[in-house]
Every structure is written in C-alpha cells, then in structure tokens.
Design a protein around this motif. Structure first.
Motif, PDB file in Angstrom:
ATOM      1  N   LYS A  55     -20.216  20.817   5.660  1.00 36.79           N
ATOM      2  CA  LYS A  55     -18.799  20.449   5.482  1.00 36.79           C
ATOM      3  C   LYS A  55     -18.001  21.742   5.420  1.00 36.79           C
ATOM      4  O   LYS A  55     -18.233  22.594   4.569  1.00 36.79           O
ATOM      5  CB  LYS A  55     -18.609  19.642   4.195  1.00 36.79           C
ATOM      6  N   GLY A  90      -9.195  19.687   6.809  1.00 33.47           N
ATOM      7  CA  GLY A  90      -7.922  20.035   7.442  1.00 33.47           C
ATOM      8  C   GLY A  90      -6.739  19.582   6.600  1.00 33.47           C
ATOM      9  O   GLY A  90      -5.641  19.441   7.126  1.00 33.47           O
ATOM     10  N   GLY A  91      -6.994  19.378   5.305  1.00 36.45           N
ATOM     11  CA  GLY A  91      -5.917  18.946   4.408  1.00 36.45           C
ATOM     12  C   GLY A  91      -4.676  19.825   4.498  1.00 36.45           C
ATOM     13  O   GLY A  91      -3.564  19.317   4.720  1.00 36.45           O
ATOM     14  N   ARG A 112      -5.098  11.341   0.065  1.00 35.67           N
ATOM     15  CA  ARG A 112      -3.730  11.284   0.571  1.00 35.67           C
ATOM     16  C   ARG A 112      -3.351   9.841   0.917  1.00 35.67           C
ATOM     17  O   ARG A 112      -3.982   9.219   1.779  1.00 35.67           O
ATOM     18  CB  ARG A 112      -3.610  12.130   1.846  1.00 35.67           C
ATOM     19  N   ASN A 217      -8.010   7.409   7.860  1.00 37.51           N
ATOM     20  CA  ASN A 217      -8.081   8.795   7.384  1.00 37.51           C
ATOM     21  C   ASN A 217      -9.142   8.847   6.293  1.00 37.51           C
ATOM     22  O   ASN A 217      -9.049   8.135   5.295  1.00 37.51           O
ATOM     23  CB  ASN A 217      -6.694   9.174   6.831  1.00 37.51           C
ATOM     24  N   ALA A 220     -12.807  14.415   3.979  1.00 35.10           N
ATOM     25  CA  ALA A 220     -13.843  15.092   4.779  1.00 35.10           C
ATOM     26  C   ALA A 220     -15.167  15.244   4.019  1.00 35.10           C
ATOM     27  O   ALA A 220     -16.237  15.173   4.626  1.00 35.10           O
ATOM     28  CB  ALA A 220     -13.327  16.457   5.227  1.00 35.10           C
TER      29      ALA A 220
END
Ligand code: X2W
Length: 319
Positions: A55, A90-91, A112, A217, A220
């Motif tokens: 990750k 990719g936050g 989110r 979404n 990750a």
C-alpha cells in the motif's frame, strides 16, 4: 523499456543503459556493494516467487526523491523474482482537486463522505492521474507496471459502506450516510494473476464497482488489505507516515500477534488513526495473507529494508 530477446538481456558485453544510472564507485565501495548483495541472498530465497502487496500513499507519494526510490524498489523486487502488487492512495491529490473545483470534503472516521458529483472527480484523480503516475515511477525504473482500477476485470466488487453512531443524548443508534464510499465485498483476482503471469506489475487505484455498476470510493488501506487477503500475499506492506505501532512509552512494537493487537485496541493502547490500519492488517491476515507490516514510508527504501534485512523497520502483524 526496450524489449530484448533473452539472449540480449543476458549479454554482459555491451554498454547498455546501466552505466548511466549506476553510481561510479571505487574498488572498496564495489566490494561493499557485492557484500551487501550477497547478504541479501537468504531473504531473496525466502521470498522467491511470493506475492507482496504494497500500500503506497501518504507522504512517501508526494516527495520526489522518495517516490523515485519507491519506483526503483518495486522494480527491483520484480527483477529478483518476487511478484509485487501496488495499491495506491491519493487522499491529498483528491482534496487538492476538490478544492480547485470549490467542492468541500467532509471526513467521518477518516473516510471521505462522497456524493455523486464527487465520485466522478475522485475516480478521475485516482484512476486517471495518480494511477498513471505511480505506474510510471515503476516503468521508469525498468520493470513494466500496468495501472488499473478496482473496477477493471471486476477486481473489487463493493457495496455501500454504512456507519452507525450512538447519539449520546438519546442513546439511539443513528445510521450515517457516507454516500458512495464502498466496502470491498468480493475480490476477483483473475486480472491480477493474468498480469503477474505476463511478468507485469499491477498498480491498483482503490475504486470499486457495485452490483448495479455504481462506482465506489474505497479507502486505499482497506482495498490493499482485501487484495492481500484474496491473493494470499506473503506480506502486506502498509507504507505510512509513522514508524509503526508504538507502545505506551512511544517505543516501536516490532511484532504483534492478532490476539495482542486486539487486546491493545480494546484497552486503548492502540488508538486513533492506527486502529483502522491495524484492523485492516488483521483482516488481511484472517483472509489469507501470511503477515502484514505497518512501516514508515518516509524512510527511503523502506520496502527493501523490511524484506531484505534483519532490521525490518516496522511492526509485523501475524495471525
Ligand atoms: C479515500 C481514497 C484515497 C485514499 C479518499 O477519498 O481520500 C475514502 O476516504 P490515502 O492517501 O491512502 O489516504 N477514500 C473513502 O485512501 O488515499
């Protein structure tokens, strides 16, 4: 990378690209380099042919030098016979794009809240921009990476994630709607096996597909954990912005059994943002990964340190 026949790739006589990038060293340094390579042999043998899920996110992703080193490390793993699979976050990149579009983000328990208009932007950033950048980092280091999202090949089938919260006044449990935030329900790893079988490195954006084709979404970390479990990875390496799991005195815990991890979550000695990370590792191990490691992605070459030295720098979580 230019394609080579096996004979060309074994050739040692020609001045191919390597000397441009390999640092110039004197005889003593060359001896040290050879000794370092030789000392990695037991570790290379241990992981030969294994699948390692990494990750990649947070700080390590934004910083040029670290990102470059990451691409090199993943490429190196592949070239020594390990099968890396990268799941990226990719936050911060999503937040930057939403800011530019004047769309406000709200987070609940680190997730989110994602409405219909946001999910399109999020998919564009994760699968379009970030995914290609990460694949490119690896490609530039000489291996071949292919960027896909969790929607490709039905890799991550997701359902809507719901959260409940107890209202402190009325004691009533309220369901909180997070919109298009997904929970992986089923992983279909066939697309990964196809890519690995062709000698490629899958790079996955954490976007999933629902039963009716909706886009979700997905956090990750959660996506990486689910994939590591499904492919029975020998390691899930969770690159974070902290050294690992710390004890009450701020000292790094080098190894945690599942039982001890659960006890520490219950008694509060593992807290805050570390709870979902540890829970993700536990879930990966429960579902079939051999072990998971939470480690500091801010340290250059953290993946190599973890896999090829005794000084594994993070917290190892085992069943
Ligand atoms: C995340 C997906 C990206 C991610 C988000 O929208 O920010 C949810 O929160 P990092 O860099 O690993 O935090 N999804 C549901 O997880 O990126």
């Amino acid at each position: 990378m230019t394609s080579k026949t096996p004979i060309e790739s074994n050739s040692r006589t020609h001045s191919d690209k390597l000397p441009d990038v390999a640092p110039v060293v004197n005889a003593e340094e060359a001896q040290q380099q050879a000794a370092i390579l030789s000392s990695a042999l037991p570790f290379l043998r241990r992981y030969a042919g294994d699948t390692i899920v990494v990750k990649y996110g947070g700080h390590a992703m934004g910083e040029g030098k670290l990102a470059h080193a990451f691409g090199y490390d993943i490429s190196l793993l592949k070239l020594v016979g390990i099968n890396p699979i990268v799941v990226h976050g990719g936050g911060p990149q999503i937040s930057a794009m939403l800011d530019r579009l004047k769309i406000r983000s709200e987070f609940i328990d680190g997730l989110r809240v994602t409405d219909k208009s946001m999910v399109d932007v999020i998919e564009m950033v994760l699968s379009g921009s970030v995914n290609k950048q990460v694949a490119q980092l690896i490609n530039r280091a000489g291996a071949l990476a292919v960027g896909i999202s969790g929607k490709d090949g039905g890799l991550i089938q997701a359902r809507r994630l719901t959260r409940t919260k107890r209202d402190p006044d009325s004691e009533i449990e309220k369901v909180i709607d997070l919109g298009f935030v997904g929970q992986p329900e089923k992983i279909d790893p066939r697309v990964l096996y196809a890519l690995l079988g062709a000698g490629l490195i899958p790079v996955i954006a954490p976007v999933g597909v629902g039963e009716d084709g909706e886009t979700y979404n997905i956090n990750a970390d959660t996506a990486a954990g689910a994939i590591a479990g499904a492919v029975h990875a020998s390691r899930l390496l969770m690159l974070t912005d902290v050294p690992g799991v710390l004890d009450e005195n701020g000292k790094l815990i080098e190894e945690l059994s599942a039982e001890e991890a659960m006890r520490r979550i219950a008694d509060g000695s593992i807290s805050g943002g570390m709870i979902p990370k540890v829970e993700t590792c536990l879930e990966a191990v429960r579902k079939g990964a051999k072990a998971a490691v939470i480690l500091d992605g801010r340290v250059p070459h953290s993946c190599l340190l973890e896999l090829f030295t005794r000084a594994g720098p993070g917290t190892l979580i085992k069943a």
